[in-house]
Design a protein around this motif. Structure first.
Motif, PDB file in Angstrom:
ATOM      1  N   GLY A 222     -37.790 -19.272 -29.708  1.00  0.00           N
ATOM      2  CA  GLY A 222     -37.204 -18.255 -28.845  1.00  0.00           C
ATOM      3  C   GLY A 222     -38.218 -17.220 -28.405  1.00  0.00           C
ATOM      4  O   GLY A 222     -38.223 -16.790 -27.241  1.00  0.00           O
ATOM      5  N   ALA A 223     -39.091 -16.797 -29.312  1.00  0.00           N
ATOM      6  CA  ALA A 223     -40.109 -15.808 -28.955  1.00  0.00           C
ATOM      7  C   ALA A 223     -41.074 -16.370 -27.920  1.00  0.00           C
ATOM      8  O   ALA A 223     -41.435 -15.684 -26.949  1.00  0.00           O
ATOM      9  CB  ALA A 223     -40.873 -15.371 -30.207  1.00  0.00           C
ATOM     10  N   LEU A 224     -41.509 -17.601 -28.110  1.00  0.00           N
ATOM     11  CA  LEU A 224     -42.412 -18.219 -27.145  1.00  0.00           C
ATOM     12  C   LEU A 224     -41.767 -18.324 -25.760  1.00  0.00           C
ATOM     13  O   LEU A 224     -42.418 -18.069 -24.743  1.00  0.00           O
ATOM     14  CB  LEU A 224     -42.838 -19.597 -27.639  1.00  0.00           C
ATOM     15  N   LEU A 225     -40.491 -18.684 -25.731  1.00  0.00           N
ATOM     16  CA  LEU A 225     -39.792 -18.792 -24.449  1.00  0.00           C
ATOM     17  C   LEU A 225     -39.675 -17.435 -23.767  1.00  0.00           C
ATOM     18  O   LEU A 225     -39.995 -17.283 -22.584  1.00  0.00           O
ATOM     19  CB  LEU A 225     -38.398 -19.374 -24.669  1.00  0.00           C
ATOM     20  N   ALA A 226     -39.192 -16.438 -24.510  1.00  0.00           N
ATOM     21  CA  ALA A 226     -38.956 -15.123 -23.904  1.00  0.00           C
ATOM     22  C   ALA A 226     -40.241 -14.507 -23.386  1.00  0.00           C
ATOM     23  O   ALA A 226     -40.271 -13.921 -22.299  1.00  0.00           O
ATOM     24  CB  ALA A 226     -38.289 -14.201 -24.929  1.00  0.00           C
ATOM     25  N   GLU A 227     -41.315 -14.639 -24.139  1.00  0.00           N
ATOM     26  CA  GLU A 227     -42.583 -14.040 -23.722  1.00  0.00           C
ATOM     27  C   GLU A 227     -43.264 -14.827 -22.610  1.00  0.00           C
ATOM     28  O   GLU A 227     -44.174 -14.321 -21.958  1.00  0.00           O
ATOM     29  CB  GLU A 227     -43.525 -13.927 -24.929  1.00  0.00           C
ATOM     30  N   SER A 228     -42.823 -16.054 -22.378  1.00  0.00           N
ATOM     31  CA  SER A 228     -43.444 -16.877 -21.337  1.00  0.00           C
ATOM     32  C   SER A 228     -42.756 -16.734 -19.982  1.00  0.00           C
ATOM     33  O   SER A 228     -43.263 -17.255 -18.987  1.00  0.00           O
ATOM     34  CB  SER A 228     -43.427 -18.355 -21.751  1.00  0.00           C
ATOM     35  N   LEU A 229     -41.624 -16.056 -19.938  1.00  0.00           N
ATOM     36  CA  LEU A 229     -40.909 -15.925 -18.670  1.00  0.00           C
ATOM     37  C   LEU A 229     -41.509 -14.809 -17.828  1.00  0.00           C
ATOM     38  O   LEU A 229     -41.869 -13.747 -18.352  1.00  0.00           O
ATOM     39  CB  LEU A 229     -39.428 -15.641 -18.928  1.00  0.00           C
ATOM     40  N   PRO A 230     -41.613 -15.008 -16.523  1.00  0.00           N
ATOM     41  CA  PRO A 230     -42.186 -13.966 -15.665  1.00  0.00           C
ATOM     42  C   PRO A 230     -41.212 -12.815 -15.458  1.00  0.00           C
ATOM     43  O   PRO A 230     -39.999 -12.948 -15.688  1.00  0.00           O
ATOM     44  CB  PRO A 230     -42.447 -14.709 -14.349  1.00  0.00           C
ATOM     45  N   ASP A 231     -41.726 -11.672 -15.046  1.00  0.00           N
ATOM     46  CA  ASP A 231     -40.870 -10.545 -14.706  1.00  0.00           C
ATOM     47  C   ASP A 231     -39.933 -10.940 -13.574  1.00  0.00           C
ATOM     48  O   ASP A 231     -40.334 -11.605 -12.610  1.00  0.00           O
ATOM     49  CB  ASP A 231     -41.713  -9.344 -14.273  1.00  0.00           C
ATOM     50  N   GLY A 232     -38.680 -10.532 -13.692  1.00  0.00           N
ATOM     51  CA  GLY A 232     -37.703 -10.830 -12.660  1.00  0.00           C
ATOM     52  C   GLY A 232     -37.036 -12.179 -12.808  1.00  0.00           C
ATOM     53  O   GLY A 232     -36.156 -12.513 -12.008  1.00  0.00           O
ATOM     54  N   ALA A 233     -37.445 -12.966 -13.801  1.00  0.00           N
ATOM     55  CA  ALA A 233     -36.813 -14.274 -14.007  1.00  0.00           C
ATOM     56  C   ALA A 233     -35.444 -14.099 -14.648  1.00  0.00           C
ATOM     57  O   ALA A 233     -35.132 -13.071 -15.250  1.00  0.00           O
ATOM     58  CB  ALA A 233     -37.695 -15.161 -14.878  1.00  0.00           C
ATOM     59  N   ARG A 234     -34.635 -15.121 -14.511  1.00  0.00           N
ATOM     60  CA  ARG A 234     -33.313 -15.141 -15.122  1.00  0.00           C
ATOM     61  C   ARG A 234     -33.289 -16.208 -16.209  1.00  0.00           C
ATOM     62  O   ARG A 234     -33.780 -17.322 -16.007  1.00  0.00           O
ATOM     63  CB  ARG A 234     -32.238 -15.452 -14.071  1.00  0.00           C
ATOM     64  N   LEU A 235     -32.682 -15.860 -17.351  1.00  0.00           N
ATOM     65  CA  LEU A 235     -32.573 -16.780 -18.478  1.00  0.00           C
ATOM     66  C   LEU A 235     -31.100 -16.934 -18.845  1.00  0.00           C
ATOM     67  O   LEU A 235     -30.400 -15.938 -19.056  1.00  0.00           O
ATOM     68  CB  LEU A 235     -33.352 -16.256 -19.692  1.00  0.00           C
ATOM     69  N   VAL A 236     -30.639 -18.170 -18.911  1.00  0.00           N
ATOM     70  CA  VAL A 236     -29.277 -18.475 -19.339  1.00  0.00           C
ATOM     71  C   VAL A 236     -29.372 -19.305 -20.619  1.00  0.00           C
ATOM     72  O   VAL A 236     -30.021 -20.359 -20.635  1.00  0.00           O
ATOM     73  CB  VAL A 236     -28.499 -19.251 -18.261  1.00  0.00           C
ATOM     74  N   LEU A 237     -28.752 -18.822 -21.682  1.00  0.00           N
ATOM     75  CA  LEU A 237     -28.674 -19.566 -22.940  1.00  0.00           C
ATOM     76  C   LEU A 237     -27.265 -20.113 -23.058  1.00  0.00           C
ATOM     77  O   LEU A 237     -26.295 -19.351 -23.124  1.00  0.00           O
ATOM     78  CB  LEU A 237     -29.006 -18.659 -24.124  1.00  0.00           C
ATOM     79  N   ALA A 238     -27.150 -21.430 -23.069  1.00  0.00           N
ATOM     80  CA  ALA A 238     -25.841 -22.083 -23.076  1.00  0.00           C
ATOM     81  C   ALA A 238     -25.712 -22.956 -24.309  1.00  0.00           C
ATOM     82  O   ALA A 238     -26.659 -23.657 -24.686  1.00  0.00           O
ATOM     83  CB  ALA A 238     -25.658 -22.930 -21.814  1.00  0.00           C
ATOM     84  N   GLY A 239     -24.546 -22.926 -24.928  1.00  0.00           N
ATOM     85  CA  GLY A 239     -24.361 -23.769 -26.094  1.00  0.00           C
ATOM     86  C   GLY A 239     -23.000 -23.587 -26.719  1.00  0.00           C
ATOM     87  O   GLY A 239     -22.209 -22.736 -26.315  1.00  0.00           O
ATOM     88  N   ASP A 240     -22.766 -24.389 -27.738  1.00  0.00           N
ATOM     89  CA  ASP A 240     -21.510 -24.377 -28.472  1.00  0.00           C
ATOM     90  C   ASP A 240     -21.732 -23.595 -29.762  1.00  0.00           C
ATOM     91  O   ASP A 240     -22.452 -24.053 -30.656  1.00  0.00           O
ATOM     92  CB  ASP A 240     -21.082 -25.815 -28.776  1.00  0.00           C
TER      93      ASP A 240
END
Length: 745
Positions: free
Chosen positions: A469-487
């Motif tokens: 999760g840390a690697l993903l969050a820190e790799s996203l550019p400014d202004g990007a949108r992140l959707v976490l989907a799951g059960d």
């Protein structure tokens, strides 16, 4: 099938600590675990319990995913630099006294370059506060830009030989030498001789085995009060806690378990561990579970009253990853999303969708972080979002923690798993999280080192641990949108943390709950389990079949009969499309026994390739938490050739035993992310302690058309569904997010 629950029995499984031991008396047994260290294990306490079985030599565990390791190493270096730049001490929520104050004083002394002293904790320092505007921290360097080694990196042969001599002198298995040399690095031989308890860092070694090794080397100098032993056992317990999903442990729990492990002065052992920088201490205000009320200073209640706090001890690796994850998510929430498409365009896209899919599109239009929850049928909604975003011109991608989830979602999108392409994707593509971060799949990186995308949808999000999760969050550019989907009802991640559940509890961003039910008798059965009800369902098409058994031997026999004969004949699903799921690897009806019986029936052979034959169904675990299903193709001097998710994977001979298993039968954690036309869930009598509502929900939910339950646990099944929820995990993510992001209510 009866659904009446019996009275609950107390769950006595803990993440750490199994009872007192006397140091220096146990003979050194084979220290390596028969369980593969990189393979997922079930549940919370079960994960820690399965780490060490002893008796077998361990092969060197060198990951085949060099790029993934490079990316993780770079990220850890970045957060370590950020930690070093901090001038203030660790956050305080109020005054402390006694041993807790001494521990925190030790941390501060270490950070200032001094030795720890038993001083009284002073006035509280201000807690972390959000910056006026989100600040983009340095991004990890893309893996493909790193200087990757040409081949596997391992210790020098002379270093391994030196460690082997020390191990032999202490009566430890010489097969541990490659692992030990790799873990201890340069000067491993001298370091191990000076501190024999360093052997406890090797996966599978238990404290009583390290004690026997130390007694053989040190003789009369070996004692239970040795400071080196106290530090080693403290770190070992924290590692066991991480295997059970915790990112940190509360101080009283840690010291109590140290006492059970024969450490005479647990407080001194923890303090020594902190002083040597092998762990970190934190304190959290117990009352502050949400965001700070406006105008209320941190660390104080009404009229300046002190708040009670809890002191946590955690390994630096996971503590800093969790902090980095919180910072990255706060940046996404507090940043305005990039204006891709007009508000009218987004509204038109939402209007063309149905139900909660429209709500999801509207939420993503105006927010940087959105959570989406639901069962299997709800995946159609993130798919609709991706198509809408793609039509609006966004660089939209989907990612799943593993290849099973990636391929499943790609089939829903109607697109093949994506490959890197300079011309850009022609349809919303799906990748694995590892492939996305390393550049092996997905859009690659921009000139700033961020992922070159506008929208990322992560499905099967409950499988994300704090490091991924840390690697993903820190790799996203400014202004990007992140959707976490799951059960949210499935098993949590194999690695430490409960990222998705913590975010749902923190309420820091929009949450869209799908109203799309899973269809048919299987959907009805699994949905009921999710709310604690095991109901009888009408199954006119034999969608659900219960097969009672008396003992484990009969369970194995009936499982083979179902896979090889009954399900293909009565349901029309061939054996290669049927997955067997059982609670664990060991036992009389675990994956080992079941796979041996299924191989004998479905693909008999002498096991000429290290126990495998061409055509064998296998799972390959190249790194911790990564499970790649596949089949054996052949073997040669290079190693075992596998076909995994359409790709050829060559496993070197010395790593086959430690990273490849037969795959006709899997554990529920290994099966996460996958769905099969038919599933056979085996519940032998000795599996009662492993059963919980999330385990049963996950296992039963792997079946798409037909579910057979080989049932030997009687009333333990409805009792587990009704009364045994997920084991709690100690994490800090909600507390770290609270001062940075206001709650959404």
């Amino acid at each position: 099938m009866s659904t009446e629950p019996e009275p609950a029995t107390e769950d006595t499984t803990h993440a750490v600590g199994t009872g007192p031991e006397t140091p220096g008396t146990a003979e050194t047994a084979g220290a390596a675990s028969d369980e593969r260290s990189g393979e997922p294990t079930e549940g919370g306490g079960e994960a820690a319990a399965q780490v060490a079985e002893g008796g077998a030599e361990a092969a060197a565990q060198v990951s085949e995913v060099e790029a993934e390791l490079a990316a993780q190493r770079i990220e850890r270096e970045r957060i370590e630099r950020r930690k070093a730049e901090k001038q203030g001490p660790i956050d305080a929520g109020g005054k402390l006294s006694g041993s807790a104050a001494d521990l925190l004083a030790a941390v501060r002394a270490v950070e200032s370059g001094e030795r720890p002293a038993a001083t009284v904790f002073g006035a509280p320092e201000p807690a972390r506060r959000p910056a006026p505007e989100p600040v983009r921290p340095p991004r990890p360097v893309p893996a493909e830009h790193s200087a990757a080694p040409a081949g596997p990196v391992g210790p020098a042969p002379e270093a391994v030989q030196g460690v082997r001599r020390v191990l032999a002198e202490g009566g430890a298995p010489e097969g541990l030498a490659p692992q030990t040399a790799a873990l201890l690095g340069e000067g491993a031989q001298d370091a191990l001789r000076a501190d024999p308890w360093l052997l406890l860092r090797v996966a599978g070694v238990r404290p009583e085995q390290a004690d026997g090794f130390a007694r053989a080397l040190l003789g009369a100098e070996c004692g239970p009060d040795d400071e080196r032993r106290g530090r080693a056992v403290t770190v070992w317990l924290l590692e066991q806690a991480a295997l059970a999903g915790h990112t940190a442990l509360e101080l009283p729990r840690l010291t109590a378990t140290l006492a059970q492990r024969g450490v005479p002065d647990p407080d001194a052992a923890v303090q020594s561990t902190l002083a040597e920088g092998e762990a970190l201490a934190f304190q959290d205000a117990l009352e502050e579970t949400g965001a700070r009320r406006e105008g209320e200073p941190d660390g104080e209640g009404e009229e300046g009253e002190e708040r009670p706090v809890r002191v946590l001890i955690g390994l630096e690796r996971y503590a800093l990853a969790e902090e980095s994850l919180a910072d990255g998510l706060a940046r996404l929430v507090n940043s305005a999303p990039k204006q891709d498409g007009s508000a009218a365009d987004w509204e038109q896209a939402a209007a063309s969708a149905q139900g909660s899919a429209a709500e999801l599109i509207r939420a993503v239009a105006g927010h940087g972080l959105v959570l989406h929850t639901g069962g299997e049928a709800s995946l159609a909604e993130p798919a609709a979002l991706l198509r809408a975003a793609h039509a609006l011109g966004l660089r939209a991608w989907a990612a799943a923690p593993g290849p099973l989830g990636r391929d499943r979602f790609a089939a829903l999108l109607g697109a093949a798993p994506a490959e890197p392409s300079s011309s850009g994707p022609k349809a919303p593509p799906a990748v694995t999280v590892t492939g996305l971060l390393t550049g092996a799949e997905g859009p690659g990186r921009d000139t700033d080192g961020a992922l070159d995308l506008d929208l990322l949808v992560v499905v099967d999000a409950p499988q994300l641990d704090v490091e991924a999760g840390a690697l993903l969050a820190e790799s996203l550019p400014d202004g990007a949108r992140l959707v976490l989907a799951g059960d949210p009802a499935v098993l949590w991640s194999v690695g430490p943390g409960r990222v998705f559940a913590d975010l749902l509890a923190a309420r820091v961003c929009p949450q869209i709950a799908s109203r799309r039910p899973d269809p048919g008798p299987l959907g009805e059965l699994v949905s009921g389990i999710g709310i604690g009800e095991l109901s009888q369902v009408e199954a006119p098409g034999k969608e659900v079949v219960i097969v009672p058994v008396r003992d484990a031997g009969e369970a194995v026999h009936r499982t083979v009969q179902l896979v090889a004969d009954s399900v293909p004949r009565a349901i029309g699903v061939p054996a290669e499309e049927t997955q067997v799921i059982t609670p664990g690897h060991g036992g009389a009806a675990g994956t080992r026994v079941l796979n041996a019986a299924l191989k004998e029936r479905l693909n008999p052979g002498p096991g000429r390739f290290g126990g495998f034959d061409a055509g064998d169904r296998v799972v390959h675990t190249p790194a911790s938490g990564r499970v790649l299903p596949g089949r054996v193709v052949t073997a040669d001097a290079e190693g075992l050739h596998l076909s995994c998710a359409g790709e050829t994977v060559i496993v070197p001979r010395d790593r086959v035993e430690g990273s490849v298993r037969h795959g006709w039968a899997l554990t529920a954690h290994q099966a996460l992310g996958g769905r099969w036309p038919a599933a056979v869930v085996v519940l032998p009598g000795d599996a009662v302690q492993a059963l919980s509502r999330p385990w049963i929900y996950t296992a039963f939910g792997r079946a798409a058309r037909h579910l057979s339950v080989v049932h030997g646990v009687e009333q333990a099944l409805p009792r587990a569904v009704a009364e045994i929820p997920a084991k709690p995990r100690t994490t800090r993510l909600p507390r770290l997010l609270a001062p940075q992001i206001p709650t959404t209510g």
